[in-house]
Design a protein around this motif. Structure first.
Motif, mmCIF file in Angstrom:
data_model
loop_
_atom_site.group_PDB
_atom_site.id
_atom_site.type_symbol
_atom_site.label_atom_id
_atom_site.label_comp_id
_atom_site.label_asym_id
_atom_site.label_seq_id
_atom_site.Cartn_x
_atom_site.Cartn_y
_atom_site.Cartn_z
ATOM 1 N N ASN A 165 0.817 -1.217 0.000
ATOM 2 C CA ASN A 165 0.000 0.000 0.000
ATOM 3 C C ASN A 165 0.848 1.263 0.000
ATOM 4 O OD1 ASN A 165 -3.201 -0.369 0.553
ATOM 5 N ND2 ASN A 165 -2.075 -2.154 1.289
ATOM 6 N N ARG A 166 2.073 1.173 0.542
ATOM 7 C CA ARG A 166 2.971 2.333 0.538
ATOM 8 C C ARG A 166 3.673 2.508 -0.798
ATOM 9 N NH1 ARG A 166 5.077 0.105 5.447
ATOM 10 N NH2 ARG A 166 4.249 1.128 7.309
ATOM 11 N N ARG A 167 3.766 1.439 -1.569
ATOM 12 C CA ARG A 167 4.594 1.431 -2.771
ATOM 13 C C ARG A 167 4.162 2.521 -3.756
ATOM 14 N NH1 ARG A 167 6.096 -4.283 -5.182
ATOM 15 N NH2 ARG A 167 6.969 -4.295 -3.073
ATOM 16 N N ALA A 168 5.119 3.285 -4.187
ATOM 17 C CA ALA A 168 4.840 4.374 -5.136
ATOM 18 C C ALA A 168 4.764 3.834 -6.559
ATOM 19 C CB ALA A 168 5.931 5.431 -5.036
ATOM 20 N N GLU A 169 3.790 4.292 -7.297
ATOM 21 C CA GLU A 169 3.652 3.910 -8.699
ATOM 22 C C GLU A 169 4.457 4.873 -9.569
ATOM 23 O OE1 GLU A 169 -0.491 4.058 -9.366
ATOM 24 O OE2 GLU A 169 -0.973 2.419 -7.984
ATOM 25 N N ASP A 170 4.679 4.481 -10.793
ATOM 26 C CA ASP A 170 5.406 5.343 -11.725
ATOM 27 C C ASP A 170 4.671 6.674 -11.880
ATOM 28 O OD1 ASP A 170 7.227 3.345 -12.072
ATOM 29 O OD2 ASP A 170 6.286 2.538 -13.896
ATOM 30 N N GLY A 171 5.419 7.753 -11.758
ATOM 31 C CA GLY A 171 4.821 9.077 -11.918
ATOM 32 C C GLY A 171 4.165 9.618 -10.669
ATOM 33 N N SER A 172 4.312 8.932 -9.528
ATOM 34 C CA SER A 172 3.693 9.398 -8.288
ATOM 35 C C SER A 172 4.370 10.673 -7.801
ATOM 36 C CB SER A 172 3.793 8.328 -7.203
ATOM 37 O OG SER A 172 3.060 7.181 -7.565
ATOM 38 N N THR A 173 3.581 11.624 -7.361
ATOM 39 C CA THR A 173 4.119 12.869 -6.803
ATOM 40 C C THR A 173 4.491 12.655 -5.341
ATOM 41 O OG1 THR A 173 1.942 13.636 -6.090
ATOM 42 C CG2 THR A 173 2.624 14.180 -8.347
ATOM 43 N N GLY B 88 0.816 10.759 1.087
ATOM 44 C CA GLY B 88 -0.548 10.337 1.398
ATOM 45 C C GLY B 88 -0.636 8.842 1.635
ATOM 46 N N LYS B 89 0.088 8.080 0.816
ATOM 47 C CA LYS B 89 0.086 6.626 1.003
ATOM 48 C C LYS B 89 0.740 6.239 2.325
ATOM 49 C CE LYS B 89 -0.269 4.798 -3.670
ATOM 50 N NZ LYS B 89 0.256 3.780 -4.592
ATOM 51 N N GLY B 90 1.806 6.956 2.676
ATOM 52 C CA GLY B 90 2.452 6.692 3.952
ATOM 53 C C GLY B 90 1.536 7.000 5.122
ATOM 54 N N LEU B 91 0.787 8.102 5.018
ATOM 55 C CA LEU B 91 -0.160 8.478 6.061
ATOM 56 C C LEU B 91 -1.278 7.446 6.179
ATOM 57 C CD1 LEU B 91 -0.483 10.827 8.059
ATOM 58 C CD2 LEU B 91 -2.016 11.915 6.398
ATOM 59 N N LEU B 92 -1.755 6.967 5.026
ATOM 60 C CA LEU B 92 -2.810 5.960 5.022
ATOM 61 C C LEU B 92 -2.330 4.656 5.669
ATOM 62 C CD1 LEU B 92 -5.723 5.491 4.078
ATOM 63 C CD2 LEU B 92 -4.813 4.631 1.916
ATOM 64 N N ALA B 93 -1.071 4.298 5.405
ATOM 65 C CA ALA B 93 -0.503 3.102 6.028
ATOM 66 C C ALA B 93 -0.418 3.271 7.543
ATOM 67 C CB ALA B 93 0.882 2.811 5.443
ATOM 68 N N ASN B 94 -0.076 4.492 7.975
ATOM 69 C CA ASN B 94 -0.028 4.760 9.412
ATOM 70 C C ASN B 94 -1.414 4.633 10.039
ATOM 71 O OD1 ASN B 94 -0.388 7.380 11.507
ATOM 72 N ND2 ASN B 94 1.308 5.989 11.964
ATOM 73 N N PHE B 95 -2.427 5.204 9.364
ATOM 74 C CA PHE B 95 -3.800 5.087 9.861
ATOM 75 C C PHE B 95 -4.188 3.618 10.005
ATOM 76 C CE2 PHE B 95 -5.187 9.402 7.854
ATOM 77 C CZ PHE B 95 -4.432 10.064 8.820
#
Length: 546
Positions: free
Chosen positions: A490-498, A504-511
């Motif tokens: 869920n944290r993994r960044a996709e190509d072209g991710s800002t 945001g993905k890191g925050l969501l993983a923390n939640f």
């Protein structure tokens, strides 16, 4: 005047403390019930019912904050404070607005998911049901048969569908096991062989009722019979009216002629009285039944001759088709689809042993499994808007999204208001301490700037401290290899991710981690509050097994 306002401020804060404690009891009790609902085989109706309470509590939480701010403003001597009516209206409006915003938020969250998300959610919710039923074991998870009866396991089940959607190549990994999982789920939803047998008994009863009509064993309440009896009696009364008579007023010298005329159409006895409607209706029934028994019947193109026994009637191709697929003109509901059997299956009129019926149940499960397998192997195009599986995909997305969102907001409300409770207690303590020290009260009876910063520090420290403890803490689920891998996906960044998207993905993983840990640690306390203080309040959820 300032000292008086300080006393009012202390009383006001004590009332707010009491209201916050009451709110926390209901919020924590709700949190325990919510975990019971979403931490298992999710029932959409039960989730929808309990969601209402969750949104209502969130609205009340926001209303309490508005009440606190406006009530404090009312105590100030340099302003015209709001009236009680205004405070009440603003608090009520806040509760309603928050309720509607949360409902809209979830709706938007579900509606904006793409077809691939809906398709994957369709698969992950199947996996969740299989985990609950024990037909699926996940490598890397805790090896504990009783895991999903524990708070940590329930929290994992609630989070699993949303977490698993992001796992790479999940569909390919699940493909070899899909048929087995679907078969297990089909059997479970049917209630096993015993539940399916009840459906078989209902279907056979309907066929038996049909056979009785076919054989001339027509009950008095049969609609066709009642219509025939009434129309025949109406025709009889109309024939009498042409002579100006009624059944009870036929002249004695004309009764024999009237009876003979009636017997040409209805087999009434020779000594029948023209006003005897009961005997007339019985005679109509005899003729109606005789005609029904002599006609035979056509079912799904199969012409069934008259005079067959019930076993022979059941064995007819048309009746077998009705049993397998349901009658023509069904509304598409589960009840109208018959026993859902393959074309070659033969349904008996009775079964001598569970083993005999078990073979029919196996045929049902295999047939429905193959139907369902097409759904789970469908392409994302079928889950697009207007696609044949769009509705099912949307329901699956709702089932995947709502549980973690509901748990998060419930936990957030509990932590936030617990922190606010400590802030209010600190405020009272500082006000009392200032009074005992003889410190001069501010013109509004409020805390001095230094004391206000101390109280605010208590609020922030409590919230961040609790959140931080849950962030760095683990339980046996969050320590498992599988959970960590899913968070990494869920944290993994996709190509072209800002950078914002990555953050945001890191925050969501923390939640997600905080919910998984927080729910596990808080459930025993929350459940004790629900059972002992709130007297077992159900929050709209009434499980079949207590």
């Amino acid at each position: 005047m300032a000292a008086s306002l300080r006393s009012l401020q202390i009383r006001q804060t004590l009332i707010l403390i009491a209201l916050t404690i009451v709110y926390l009891c209901f919020e924590l009790g709700f949190n325990a019930r919510l975990l019971d609902v979403v931490g298992g085989d999710v029932d959409p109706t039960a989730v929808e019912d309990v969601e209402f309470y969750g949104r209502s509590l969130s609205g009340i939480a926001a209303a309490l904050v508005v009440l606190q701010l406006m009530w404090r403003r009312r105590l100030r001597i340099d302003t015209t404070g709001p009236s009680w009516k205004k405070i009440g209206l603003w608090s009520l409006a806040t509760a309603v607005i928050v309720f509607m915003v949360l409902k809209t938020f979830v709706t938007v969250l579900v509606n904006t998911r793409d077809a691939q998300f809906r398709r994957m959610a369709f698969t992950t919710t199947l996996m969740q049901r299989s985990l609950v039923g024990g037909s699926l074991q996940l490598q890397g998870l805790v090896d504990d048969p009783g895991l999903f009866a524990q708070p940590e396991g329930k929290a994992f089940l609630a989070l699993f569908p949303a977490l698993a959607v992001s796992v790479g190549h999940l569909d390919e990994r699940m493909e070899p096991a899909k048929e087995q999982l679907i078969n297990f789920n089909v059997r479970k939803l049917a209630g096993g062989a015993a539940g399916y047998y009840e459906k078989y008994q209902q279907a056979i009863k309907e066929v038996h009722d049909r056979w009785k009509l076919y054989s001339g064993m027509i009950p008095d309440n049969d609609p066709g019979l009642q219509a025939k009896q009434q129309s025949s009696w109406n025709d009889y009364e109309q024939s009498l009216s042409r002579h100006g008579w009624r059944p009870e007023s036929v002249p004695a010298r004309r009764r024999a002629a009237v009876v003979n005329n009636v017997r040409k159409k209805v087999p009434v006895p020779a000594n029948w009285h023209p006003a005897d409607q009961l005997s007339f209706r019985l005679a109509v029934k005899r003729r109606y039944a005789s005609e029904a028994a002599s006609k035979g019947v056509t079912v799904k193109g199969d012409r069934i001759p008259p005079g067959l026994s019930f076993p022979a009637f059941v064995a007819r191709p048309g009746i077998q088709a009705v049993l397998r697929d349901g009658p023509d003109g069904g509304n598409g509901s589960e009840e109208s689809r018959g026993l859902r059997l393959p074309r070659g299956a033969v349904v008996q009129d009775a079964y001598g042993s569970p083993a005999e019926f078990g073979r029919l149940f196996d045929q049902f499960a295999a047939h429905v499994t193959q139907e369902k397998l097409l759904e789970y192997r469908a392409s994302p195009v079928d889950f697009e808007g207007g696609g044949k599986y769009f509705v099912k995909g949307k329901d699956a997305a709702h089932a995947a999204i709502v549980p973690p969102v509901a748990l998060f907001f419930s936990l957030l409300g509990a932590i936030g208001h617990f922190s606010k409770l400590l802030y209010l207690i600190a405020t009272v303590g500082l006000l009392v301490l200032a009074a005992r020290r003889g410190e001069e009260a501010g013109k509004d009876g409020q805390l001095s700037r230094r004391s206000a910063w101390i109280a605010t520090g208590v609020l922030a420290s409590a919230f961040l401290g609790i959140w931080g403890i849950f962030t760095v803490s683990d339980n046996h689920v969050t320590r498992s290899e599988l959970f960590r891998q899913m968070l990494d996906w869920n944290r993994r960044a996709e190509d072209g991710s800002t950078r914002w998207l990555i953050a945001g993905k890191g925050l969501l993983a923390n939640f997600t981690h905080v919910v998984a840990v927080g729910q596990g640690y808080s459930y025993p306390v929350n459940e004790a509050i629900r059972v002992n203080i709130l007297q077992g309040m159900e929050y709209g959820y009434h499980p079949k097994e207590k």
